[in-house]
Design a protein around this motif. Structure first.
Motif, PDB file in Angstrom:
ATOM      1  N   PRO A 261      -5.573  -7.968  -2.023  1.00  0.00           N
ATOM      2  CA  PRO A 261      -4.950  -7.162  -2.618  1.00  0.00           C
ATOM      3  C   PRO A 261      -5.954  -5.809  -2.716  1.00  0.00           C
ATOM      4  O   PRO A 261      -6.170  -4.789  -3.153  1.00  0.00           O
ATOM      5  N   LYS A 262      -7.359  -6.428  -1.396  1.00  0.00           N
ATOM      6  CA  LYS A 262      -8.004  -4.763  -0.762  1.00  0.00           C
ATOM      7  C   LYS A 262      -6.954  -3.837  -0.438  1.00  0.00           C
ATOM      8  O   LYS A 262      -6.900  -3.878   0.128  1.00  0.00           O
ATOM      9  N   VAL A 263      -7.606  -2.459  -1.098  1.00  0.00           N
ATOM     10  CA  VAL A 263      -6.479  -1.579  -0.531  1.00  0.00           C
ATOM     11  C   VAL A 263      -8.043  -0.538  -0.039  1.00  0.00           C
ATOM     12  O   VAL A 263      -8.637  -0.426  -0.690  1.00  0.00           O
ATOM     13  N   PRO A 264      -7.603  -0.508   1.238  1.00  0.00           N
ATOM     14  CA  PRO A 264      -9.141   0.941   1.895  1.00  0.00           C
ATOM     15  C   PRO A 264      -9.389   1.620   0.383  1.00  0.00           C
ATOM     16  O   PRO A 264      -8.149   2.367  -0.228  1.00  0.00           O
ATOM     17  N   ASP A 265     -10.486   2.184   0.126  1.00  0.00           N
ATOM     18  CA  ASP A 265     -10.869   2.981  -0.239  1.00  0.00           C
ATOM     19  C   ASP A 265     -10.260   4.385  -0.272  1.00  0.00           C
ATOM     20  O   ASP A 265      -9.441   5.304  -1.088  1.00  0.00           O
ATOM     21  N   ALA A 266     -10.525   4.817   1.196  1.00  0.00           N
ATOM     22  CA  ALA A 266      -9.864   6.019   1.177  1.00  0.00           C
ATOM     23  C   ALA A 266      -8.311   6.502   1.346  1.00  0.00           C
ATOM     24  O   ALA A 266      -7.950   7.690   0.577  1.00  0.00           O
ATOM     25  N   LEU A 267      -7.327   5.473   1.316  1.00  0.00           N
ATOM     26  CA  LEU A 267      -6.584   5.215   0.664  1.00  0.00           C
ATOM     27  C   LEU A 267      -6.269   5.414  -0.714  1.00  0.00           C
ATOM     28  O   LEU A 267      -4.781   6.711  -1.083  1.00  0.00           O
ATOM     29  N   LEU A 268      -6.881   5.416  -1.687  1.00  0.00           N
ATOM     30  CA  LEU A 268      -6.661   5.990  -3.361  1.00  0.00           C
ATOM     31  C   LEU A 268      -7.113   7.332  -3.305  1.00  0.00           C
ATOM     32  O   LEU A 268      -6.826   7.397  -4.364  1.00  0.00           O
ATOM     33  N   LYS A 269      -7.608   7.287  -2.295  1.00  0.00           N
ATOM     34  CA  LYS A 269      -8.226   8.972  -2.806  1.00  0.00           C
ATOM     35  C   LYS A 269      -6.448  10.454  -2.085  1.00  0.00           C
ATOM     36  O   LYS A 269      -7.098  11.352  -2.517  1.00  0.00           O
ATOM     37  N   LEU A 270      -5.969   9.703  -1.408  1.00  0.00           N
ATOM     38  CA  LEU A 270      -4.909  10.927  -0.987  1.00  0.00           C
ATOM     39  C   LEU A 270      -3.968  10.312  -1.535  1.00  0.00           C
ATOM     40  O   LEU A 270      -3.247   9.492  -2.701  1.00  0.00           O
ATOM     41  N   ASP A 271      -3.766  11.761  -1.811  1.00  0.00           N
ATOM     42  CA  ASP A 271      -2.014  11.891  -2.207  1.00  0.00           C
ATOM     43  C   ASP A 271      -1.060  11.850  -1.475  1.00  0.00           C
ATOM     44  O   ASP A 271       0.294  12.105  -2.209  1.00  0.00           O
ATOM     45  N   ASN A 272      -1.167  11.535  -0.087  1.00  0.00           N
ATOM     46  CA  ASN A 272      -0.027  11.799   0.673  1.00  0.00           C
ATOM     47  C   ASN A 272       0.791  10.781   0.905  1.00  0.00           C
ATOM     48  O   ASN A 272       1.267  10.314   1.689  1.00  0.00           O
ATOM     49  N   VAL A 273       0.039   9.402   0.018  1.00  0.00           N
ATOM     50  CA  VAL A 273       0.480   7.686   0.463  1.00  0.00           C
ATOM     51  C   VAL A 273       0.631   6.956  -1.116  1.00  0.00           C
ATOM     52  O   VAL A 273       0.947   7.535  -2.329  1.00  0.00           O
ATOM     53  N   VAL A 274       1.848   6.230  -0.952  1.00  0.00           N
ATOM     54  CA  VAL A 274       2.457   5.831  -1.944  1.00  0.00           C
ATOM     55  C   VAL A 274       1.780   4.349  -2.093  1.00  0.00           C
ATOM     56  O   VAL A 274       2.821   3.700  -0.928  1.00  0.00           O
ATOM     57  N   LEU A 275       1.247   3.630  -3.055  1.00  0.00           N
ATOM     58  CA  LEU A 275       0.765   2.040  -2.545  1.00  0.00           C
ATOM     59  C   LEU A 275       1.155   0.962  -3.565  1.00  0.00           C
ATOM     60  O   LEU A 275       1.729   1.494  -4.524  1.00  0.00           O
ATOM     61  N   GLN A 276       1.899  -0.245  -3.214  1.00  0.00           N
ATOM     62  CA  GLN A 276       2.549  -0.662  -3.631  1.00  0.00           C
ATOM     63  C   GLN A 276       2.023  -2.168  -3.497  1.00  0.00           C
ATOM     64  O   GLN A 276       1.397  -1.978  -2.374  1.00  0.00           O
ATOM     65  N   PRO A 277       1.585  -2.996  -4.514  1.00  0.00           N
ATOM     66  CA  PRO A 277       1.018  -4.222  -4.755  1.00  0.00           C
ATOM     67  C   PRO A 277       1.469  -5.677  -3.719  1.00  0.00           C
ATOM     68  O   PRO A 277       2.291  -6.140  -5.082  1.00  0.00           O
ATOM     69  N   HIS A 278       2.584  -5.544  -3.399  1.00  0.00           N
ATOM     70  CA  HIS A 278       3.119  -6.090  -1.953  1.00  0.00           C
ATOM     71  C   HIS A 278       4.306  -7.112  -3.144  1.00  0.00           C
ATOM     72  O   HIS A 278       4.312  -7.945  -3.285  1.00  0.00           O
ATOM     73  N   VAL A 279       5.288  -5.792  -3.606  1.00  0.00           N
ATOM     74  CA  VAL A 279       6.144  -6.168  -4.493  1.00  0.00           C
ATOM     75  C   VAL A 279       7.384  -6.179  -3.978  1.00  0.00           C
ATOM     76  O   VAL A 279       8.487  -5.931  -4.931  1.00  0.00           O
ATOM     77  N   SER A 280       7.580  -6.049  -2.395  1.00  0.00           N
ATOM     78  CA  SER A 280       8.849  -6.087  -2.296  1.00  0.00           C
ATOM     79  C   SER A 280       9.912  -6.690  -2.074  1.00  0.00           C
ATOM     80  O   SER A 280      10.963  -6.203  -2.554  1.00  0.00           O
ATOM     81  N   SER A 281       9.906  -8.480  -2.773  1.00  0.00           N
ATOM     82  CA  SER A 281      11.042  -8.479  -3.590  1.00  0.00           C
ATOM     83  C   SER A 281      10.238  -9.429  -4.882  1.00  0.00           C
ATOM     84  O   SER A 281      11.199 -10.085  -5.506  1.00  0.00           O
TER      85      SER A 281
END
Ligand code: NAP
Length: 311
Positions: A261-281
């Motif tokens: 569940p670790k996500v690269p820090d840089a992604l957390l600061k970006l507005d052009n990404v949508v992040l999900q905690p592995h929940v597709s199912s």
């Protein structure tokens, strides 16, 4: 007396309740002294249950000489060396089909949320920024060209949804599919060059490691969007982060990560990404159906009947 079952990691709670009702469940993940735990059970265990991400190592399989089945919660079995299990005489089952629709739904949710900046806009309203002026414009989804890496059960369900949005669909996999009219690409690089949205829906594991390479990301380019509902391993994550930070990729919708569940820090600061905690199912219906398949495969094994969904 209830048969013994080795449980490698925690599963969906309702599934664990079913397993507890039918078996004497030995919880590997709770054992403080793993060696003593294994030694005490080695000759008794013929069946194990685990989850796709956790799997079961070949070394651990080898410690249970009577093991005959690993029932896996999840369709992706990249956490299990299936050929090695086969050599040891161990059958592996997974949970295909029942999760296909939900994973495809979430892939489309990520396409829409990323390109239409749904999460950004939600935060924009909550922060009171609308009172100061309108939000920046987003990208058009309908009619875009969408590429899929891995046109299997989930890939096809994604394609069907994309068609409803008037998208032109193309795909890459090792084999050209029969019965579909989508353009086939034998190389992911060519596919990435020709599409605006690239959705990754192939299995994880060594064979697909970084199939979305730096070159593929660059080919998708500054107007392109990457959506990943497969495994974190399929994307060169540092290259993707670099491209997103430096404006060489328009956006990304990500359900899976290399070190989750670790996500690269840089992604957390970006507005052009949508992040999900592995929940597709991760819906009530689908998780219950996946659990039922885990239970039913084990029941079939103990009843000496054919397994329902052997890999
Ligand atoms: P599937 O029906 O087996 O489809 C997999 C597809 O990937 C096939 O079309 C296959 O085609 C292609 N493929 C396999 N190896 C490849 C390679 N080396 N290069 C290119 N393409 C390759 O599986 P599925 O049920 O659709 O599930 C796909 C994956 O989705 C799972 O393995 C899992 O990793 C992921 N998943 C994620 C979630 C989540 O919560 N995010 C949930 C469920 C599943 P060829 O054999 O012709 O190459």
């Amino acid at each position: 007396m209830k048969p013994d079952l080795l449980l490698i990691c925690p599963l969906f709670p309702a599934t664990m309740a079913q397993l507890d009702a039918a078996y004497t469940v030995h919880r590997y993940y709770q054992a403080t002294d793993k060696d003593a735990f294994v030694a005490g059970l080695a000759e008794r265990i013929t069946a194990a249950a685990t989850a796709g991400h956790e799997g079961m190592s070949v070394a651990l399989m080898g410690k249970f000489p009577k093991l005959k089945i690993i029932s896996c919660f999840g369709v992706g079995v990249d956490g299990i060396d299936v050929p090695a299990a086969r050599k040891l005489g161990i059958a592996v089952t997974n949970t295909p089909d029942v999760l296909t629709e939900c994973v495809a739904d979430n892939a489309l949710a990520l396409v829409l949320a990323t390109m239409r900046r749904t999460v950004f806009n939600d935060k924009f309203v909550r922060a009171g920024n609308w009172l100061k002026g309108g939000a920046p414009l987003a990208d058009k989804v309908s009619g875009s060209r969408l590429g899929i890496i891995g046109l299997g059960r989930i890939g096809k369900a994604i394609a069907k949804r994309a068609e409803a949005f008037g998208m032109k669909v193309a795909y890459h996999s090792r084999n050209k599919q029969t019965g579909v009219s989508y353009d086939y690409y034998d190389k992911p690089l060519q596919l990435a060059r020709d599409v605006k949205i690239l959705v990754v829906a192939c299995p994880g594991g060594k064979e697909t490691e970084r199939i979305v390479s730096r070159e593929v990301i660059d080919a998708l380019g500054k107007d392109g969007y990457l959506i990943n509902v497969s495994r974190g391993s399929t994307v060169d994550e540092p290259a993707m982060v670099d491209a997103l930070v430096n404006g060489r990729l328009a956006g990304a919708g990500l359900d899976v990560f290399v070190a989750e569940p670790k996500v690269p820090d840089a992604l957390l600061k970006l507005d052009n990404v949508v992040l999900q905690p592995h929940v597709s199912s991760g819906t009530h219906w689908t998780r219950a159906a996946m659990g039922q398949l885990v239970v039913d495969n084990l029941a079939a094994y103990f009843a000496g009947k054919p397994l329902l969904t052997q890999v």
